[in-house]
Scaffold this motif. Structure first.
Motif, PDB file in Angstrom:
ATOM      1  N   ASN A   1       0.806  -1.217   0.000  1.00 59.50           N
ATOM      2  CA  ASN A   1       0.000   0.000   0.000  1.00 59.50           C
ATOM      3  C   ASN A   1       0.845   1.275   0.000  1.00 59.50           C
ATOM      4  O   ASN A   1       0.301   2.363   0.088  1.00 59.50           O
ATOM      5  CB  ASN A   1      -0.923   0.019   1.218  1.00 59.50           C
ATOM      6  CG  ASN A   1      -1.969  -1.065   1.146  1.00 59.50           C
ATOM      7  OD1 ASN A   1      -2.328  -1.522   0.073  1.00 59.50           O
ATOM      8  ND2 ASN A   1      -2.463  -1.493   2.293  1.00 59.50           N
ATOM      9  N   ALA A   2       2.147   1.148  -0.088  1.00 60.36           N
ATOM     10  CA  ALA A   2       3.026   2.316  -0.033  1.00 60.36           C
ATOM     11  C   ALA A   2       2.846   3.165  -1.286  1.00 60.36           C
ATOM     12  O   ALA A   2       2.821   2.652  -2.398  1.00 60.36           O
ATOM     13  CB  ALA A   2       4.478   1.883   0.096  1.00 60.36           C
ATOM     14  N   ARG A   3       2.710   4.480  -1.092  1.00 61.62           N
ATOM     15  CA  ARG A   3       2.569   5.394  -2.229  1.00 61.62           C
ATOM     16  C   ARG A   3       3.924   5.747  -2.827  1.00 61.62           C
ATOM     17  O   ARG A   3       4.003   6.237  -3.943  1.00 61.62           O
ATOM     18  CB  ARG A   3       1.884   6.691  -1.772  1.00 61.62           C
ATOM     19  CG  ARG A   3       0.519   6.524  -1.163  1.00 61.62           C
ATOM     20  CD  ARG A   3      -0.659   6.679  -2.097  1.00 61.62           C
ATOM     21  NE  ARG A   3      -0.505   7.614  -3.174  1.00 61.62           N
ATOM     22  CZ  ARG A   3      -1.220   8.710  -3.313  1.00 61.62           C
ATOM     23  NH1 ARG A   3      -2.096   9.049  -2.400  1.00 61.62           N
ATOM     24  NH2 ARG A   3      -1.068   9.462  -4.365  1.00 61.62           N
ATOM     25  N   THR A   4       4.986   5.527  -2.055  1.00 62.84           N
ATOM     26  CA  THR A   4       6.326   5.868  -2.519  1.00 62.84           C
ATOM     27  C   THR A   4       7.242   4.658  -2.393  1.00 62.84           C
ATOM     28  O   THR A   4       7.000   3.767  -1.590  1.00 62.84           O
ATOM     29  CB  THR A   4       6.927   7.027  -1.703  1.00 62.84           C
ATOM     30  OG1 THR A   4       6.975   6.647  -0.328  1.00 62.84           O
ATOM     31  CG2 THR A   4       6.101   8.294  -1.843  1.00 62.84           C
ATOM     32  N   THR A   5       8.293   4.641  -3.182  1.00 61.02           N
ATOM     33  CA  THR A   5       9.310   3.606  -3.098  1.00 61.02           C
ATOM     34  C   THR A   5      10.580   4.248  -2.546  1.00 61.02           C
ATOM     35  O   THR A   5      10.678   5.477  -2.502  1.00 61.02           O
ATOM     36  CB  THR A   5       9.603   3.024  -4.490  1.00 61.02           C
ATOM     37  OG1 THR A   5      10.120   4.069  -5.317  1.00 61.02           O
ATOM     38  CG2 THR A   5       8.355   2.429  -5.124  1.00 61.02           C
ATOM     39  N   PRO A   6      11.553   3.460  -2.125  1.00 65.24           N
ATOM     40  CA  PRO A   6      12.801   4.059  -1.640  1.00 65.24           C
ATOM     41  C   PRO A   6      13.444   5.003  -2.670  1.00 65.24           C
ATOM     42  O   PRO A   6      13.972   6.048  -2.305  1.00 65.24           O
ATOM     43  CB  PRO A   6      13.691   2.850  -1.357  1.00 65.24           C
ATOM     44  CG  PRO A   6      12.722   1.777  -0.983  1.00 65.24           C
ATOM     45  CD  PRO A   6      11.537   2.012  -1.870  1.00 65.24           C
ATOM     46  N   LYS A   7      13.351   4.681  -3.946  1.00 63.05           N
ATOM     47  CA  LYS A   7      13.915   5.556  -4.985  1.00 63.05           C
ATOM     48  C   LYS A   7      13.162   6.888  -5.023  1.00 63.05           C
ATOM     49  O   LYS A   7      13.772   7.957  -5.126  1.00 63.05           O
ATOM     50  CB  LYS A   7      13.846   4.863  -6.344  1.00 63.05           C
ATOM     51  CG  LYS A   7      14.497   5.663  -7.439  1.00 63.05           C
ATOM     52  CD  LYS A   7      14.497   4.903  -8.744  1.00 63.05           C
ATOM     53  CE  LYS A   7      15.315   5.688  -9.746  1.00 63.05           C
ATOM     54  NZ  LYS A   7      14.609   6.100 -10.897  1.00 63.05           N
ATOM     55  N   THR A   8      11.840   6.845  -4.961  1.00 65.46           N
ATOM     56  CA  THR A   8      11.038   8.067  -4.956  1.00 65.46           C
ATOM     57  C   THR A   8      11.346   8.894  -3.717  1.00 65.46           C
ATOM     58  O   THR A   8      11.433  10.122  -3.787  1.00 65.46           O
ATOM     59  CB  THR A   8       9.534   7.720  -4.986  1.00 65.46           C
ATOM     60  OG1 THR A   8       9.267   6.861  -6.080  1.00 65.46           O
ATOM     61  CG2 THR A   8       8.685   8.968  -5.100  1.00 65.46           C
ATOM     62  N   ARG A   9      11.534   8.234  -2.591  1.00 63.84           N
ATOM     63  CA  ARG A   9      11.841   8.948  -1.344  1.00 63.84           C
ATOM     64  C   ARG A   9      13.180   9.666  -1.435  1.00 63.84           C
ATOM     65  O   ARG A   9      13.322  10.785  -0.939  1.00 63.84           O
ATOM     66  CB  ARG A   9      11.843   7.962  -0.180  1.00 63.84           C
ATOM     67  CG  ARG A   9      10.477   7.339   0.041  1.00 63.84           C
ATOM     68  CD  ARG A   9      10.558   6.154   0.967  1.00 63.84           C
ATOM     69  NE  ARG A   9       9.315   5.401   0.927  1.00 63.84           N
ATOM     70  CZ  ARG A   9       9.170   4.189   1.391  1.00 63.84           C
ATOM     71  NH1 ARG A   9      10.196   3.563   1.939  1.00 63.84           N
ATOM     72  NH2 ARG A   9       8.012   3.578   1.317  1.00 63.84           N
ATOM     73  N   GLU A  10      14.147   9.022  -2.089  1.00 66.08           N
ATOM     74  CA  GLU A  10      15.443   9.678  -2.304  1.00 66.08           C
ATOM     75  C   GLU A  10      15.282  10.900  -3.200  1.00 66.08           C
ATOM     76  O   GLU A  10      15.894  11.940  -2.960  1.00 66.08           O
ATOM     77  CB  GLU A  10      16.435   8.708  -2.952  1.00 66.08           C
ATOM     78  CG  GLU A  10      17.021   7.709  -1.999  1.00 66.08           C
ATOM     79  CD  GLU A  10      18.079   6.850  -2.669  1.00 66.08           C
ATOM     80  OE1 GLU A  10      19.044   7.430  -3.208  1.00 66.08           O
ATOM     81  OE2 GLU A  10      17.923   5.619  -2.638  1.00 66.08           O
TER      82      GLU A  10
END
Length: 62
Positions: free
Chosen positions: A6-15
Motif C-alpha cells: 500500500n506504499a505510495r512511494t518507493t525508496p527511490k522516490t523517497r530519495e
C-alpha cells in the motif's frame, strides 16, 4: 527489499523527494510526486529511505 503493497512511494522516490529539497518548494514537490505536503516534509527530514516496522516499540501488557 520488499516495499509495502500500500506504499505510495518507493525508496527511490523517497530519495528523489529528499534530493528535491533545494530546488522545489513543498507544494510543487507534493504535486510532482502526487503525495501530501506532510509526506514531503517527512521524507526530506529522513536519512534512511527504507520502510520502518509498523510494530510498536513497546507493548502494553498486563
Amino acid at each position: 527489499m520488499n516495499v509495502h503493497r500500500n506504499a505510495r512511494t518507493t525508496p527511490k522516490t523517497r530519495e528523489e523527494i529528499h534530493a528535491s529539497k533545494g530546488h522545489m518548494t513543498i507544494d510543487v514537490a507534493a504535486k510532482h510526486f502526487n503525495v501530501s505536503r506532510g509526506t514531503i516534509i517527512k521524507w526530506r527530514k529522513r536519512k534512511n529511505f527504507n520502510d520502518k516496522s509498523h510494530r510498536p516499540n513497546r507493548l502494553n501488557t498486563a
